[in-house]
Design a protein around this motif. Structure first.
Motif, mmCIF file in Angstrom:
data_model
loop_
_atom_site.group_PDB
_atom_site.id
_atom_site.type_symbol
_atom_site.label_atom_id
_atom_site.label_comp_id
_atom_site.label_asym_id
_atom_site.label_seq_id
_atom_site.Cartn_x
_atom_site.Cartn_y
_atom_site.Cartn_z
ATOM 1 N N GLN A 142 45.673 12.293 7.741
ATOM 2 C CA GLN A 142 46.001 13.044 6.526
ATOM 3 C C GLN A 142 45.128 12.588 5.363
ATOM 4 N N GLY A 143 44.832 11.309 5.306
ATOM 5 C CA GLY A 143 43.940 10.789 4.267
ATOM 6 C C GLY A 143 42.536 11.376 4.372
ATOM 7 N N TYR A 144 42.063 11.526 5.602
ATOM 8 C CA TYR A 144 40.754 12.161 5.798
ATOM 9 C C TYR A 144 40.770 13.588 5.266
ATOM 10 N N LEU A 145 41.819 14.328 5.589
ATOM 11 C CA LEU A 145 41.900 15.706 5.097
ATOM 12 C C LEU A 145 41.955 15.720 3.570
ATOM 13 N N ASP A 146 42.701 14.810 2.998
ATOM 14 C CA ASP A 146 42.768 14.717 1.530
ATOM 15 C C ASP A 146 41.379 14.448 0.946
ATOM 16 N N ASP A 147 40.582 13.627 1.622
ATOM 17 C CA ASP A 147 39.244 13.269 1.143
ATOM 18 C C ASP A 147 38.270 14.444 1.137
ATOM 19 N N VAL A 148 38.472 15.406 2.035
ATOM 20 C CA VAL A 148 37.532 16.531 2.127
ATOM 21 C C VAL A 148 38.121 17.843 1.627
ATOM 22 N N GLN A 149 39.354 17.821 1.190
ATOM 23 C CA GLN A 149 40.039 19.039 0.749
ATOM 24 C C GLN A 149 39.226 19.826 -0.279
ATOM 25 N N HIS A 150 38.594 19.109 -1.198
ATOM 26 C CA HIS A 150 37.834 19.781 -2.258
ATOM 27 C C HIS A 150 36.612 20.529 -1.731
ATOM 28 N N LEU A 151 36.183 20.241 -0.520
ATOM 29 C CA LEU A 151 35.030 20.902 0.083
ATOM 30 C C LEU A 151 35.402 22.192 0.810
ATOM 31 N N ILE A 152 36.675 22.388 1.020
ATOM 32 C CA ILE A 152 37.182 23.548 1.765
ATOM 33 C C ILE A 152 37.581 24.624 0.759
ATOM 34 N N PRO A 153 37.119 25.858 0.969
ATOM 35 C CA PRO A 153 37.514 26.933 0.049
ATOM 36 C C PRO A 153 39.035 27.012 -0.080
ATOM 37 N N ALA A 154 39.487 27.231 -1.304
ATOM 38 C CA ALA A 154 40.921 27.228 -1.599
ATOM 39 C C ALA A 154 41.710 28.182 -0.708
ATOM 40 N N ALA A 155 41.141 29.332 -0.399
ATOM 41 C CA ALA A 155 41.852 30.325 0.421
ATOM 42 C C ALA A 155 42.092 29.829 1.851
ATOM 43 N N LEU A 156 41.302 28.870 2.321
ATOM 44 C CA LEU A 156 41.445 28.367 3.688
ATOM 45 C C LEU A 156 42.363 27.158 3.783
ATOM 46 N N ARG A 157 42.544 26.451 2.705
ATOM 47 C CA ARG A 157 43.258 25.163 2.738
ATOM 48 C C ARG A 157 44.643 25.243 3.358
ATOM 49 N N ARG A 158 45.373 26.301 3.066
ATOM 50 C CA ARG A 158 46.748 26.387 3.587
ATOM 51 C C ARG A 158 46.776 26.672 5.088
ATOM 52 N N HIS A 159 45.633 26.986 5.665
ATOM 53 C CA HIS A 159 45.542 27.292 7.092
ATOM 54 C C HIS A 159 45.045 26.104 7.922
ATOM 55 N N ILE A 160 44.857 24.958 7.276
ATOM 56 C CA ILE A 160 44.281 23.787 7.942
ATOM 57 C C ILE A 160 45.238 22.607 7.819
ATOM 58 N N LYS A 161 45.454 21.921 8.943
ATOM 59 C CA LYS A 161 46.291 20.722 8.964
ATOM 60 C C LYS A 161 45.510 19.587 9.605
ATOM 61 N N ALA A 162 45.825 18.378 9.192
ATOM 62 C CA ALA A 162 45.239 17.202 9.820
ATOM 63 C C ALA A 162 45.815 17.067 11.218
ATOM 64 N N GLY A 163 44.954 16.837 12.183
ATOM 65 C CA GLY A 163 45.388 16.707 13.566
ATOM 66 C C GLY A 163 45.172 15.293 14.079
ATOM 67 N N PRO A 164 45.159 15.157 15.390
ATOM 68 C CA PRO A 164 45.032 13.837 16.008
ATOM 69 C C PRO A 164 43.727 13.125 15.655
ATOM 70 N N LEU A 165 43.807 11.837 15.611
ATOM 71 C CA LEU A 165 42.661 10.961 15.382
ATOM 72 C C LEU A 165 42.641 9.963 16.527
ATOM 73 N N ASP A 166 41.542 9.970 17.293
ATOM 74 C CA ASP A 166 41.490 9.102 18.458
ATOM 75 C C ASP A 166 40.077 8.600 18.685
ATOM 76 N N GLU A 167 39.893 7.300 18.553
ATOM 77 C CA GLU A 167 38.623 6.632 18.840
ATOM 78 C C GLU A 167 37.424 7.324 18.196
ATOM 79 N N GLY A 168 37.517 7.595 16.898
ATOM 80 C CA GLY A 168 36.398 8.171 16.167
ATOM 81 C C GLY A 168 36.302 9.675 16.219
ATOM 82 N N ALA A 169 37.156 10.325 16.989
ATOM 83 C CA ALA A 169 37.173 11.785 17.041
ATOM 84 C C ALA A 169 38.388 12.273 16.255
#
Length: 105
Positions: free
Chosen positions: A33-60
């Motif tokens: 979730q922190g990663y998504l927060d860090d890049v949120q400003h780069l994502i067009p506002a209209a798309l933000r509500r359609h994107i959620k932070a997902g799994p994080l595993d070994e650098g992926a």
């Protein structure tokens, strides 16, 4: 009369702390979730509500999106998102996008 169960009630935080696997999972969720927060400003506002932070595993890292159109637009932004995360010190080697299918009723 005292309840026998009263002494065995744990808060969610206590339960997570008592189970190392849950603690690791909780930490991964927070980092994702922190990663998504860090890049949120780069994502067009209209798309933000359609994107959620997902799994994080070994650098992926995985982003969960609501439909294919969002996925297509987000793929165009992946190099910028990854560069920003790397510059911020994130250990992300790749970003995947997964379209979440809505259950049919």
């Amino acid at each position: 009369m005292k309840s026998v169960f009263r002494s065995n009630i744990f808060s969610l935080e206590q339960a997570v702390g008592a189970a190392p696997h849950l603690a690791v999972l909780t930490q991964r969720i927070r980092v994702s979730q922190g990663y998504l927060d860090d890049v949120q400003h780069l994502i067009p506002a209209a798309l933000r509500r359609h994107i959620k932070a997902g799994p994080l595993d070994e650098g992926a890292w995985c982003l969960l999106v609501s439909n294919a159109a969002v996925s297509t637009k987000l793929r165009q932004l992946l190099p910028t998102l990854q560069r920003t995360l790397t510059q911020n010190g994130a250990q992300v080697n790749s970003i995947r996008i997964k379209v979440q299918m809505r259950p049919t009723s």
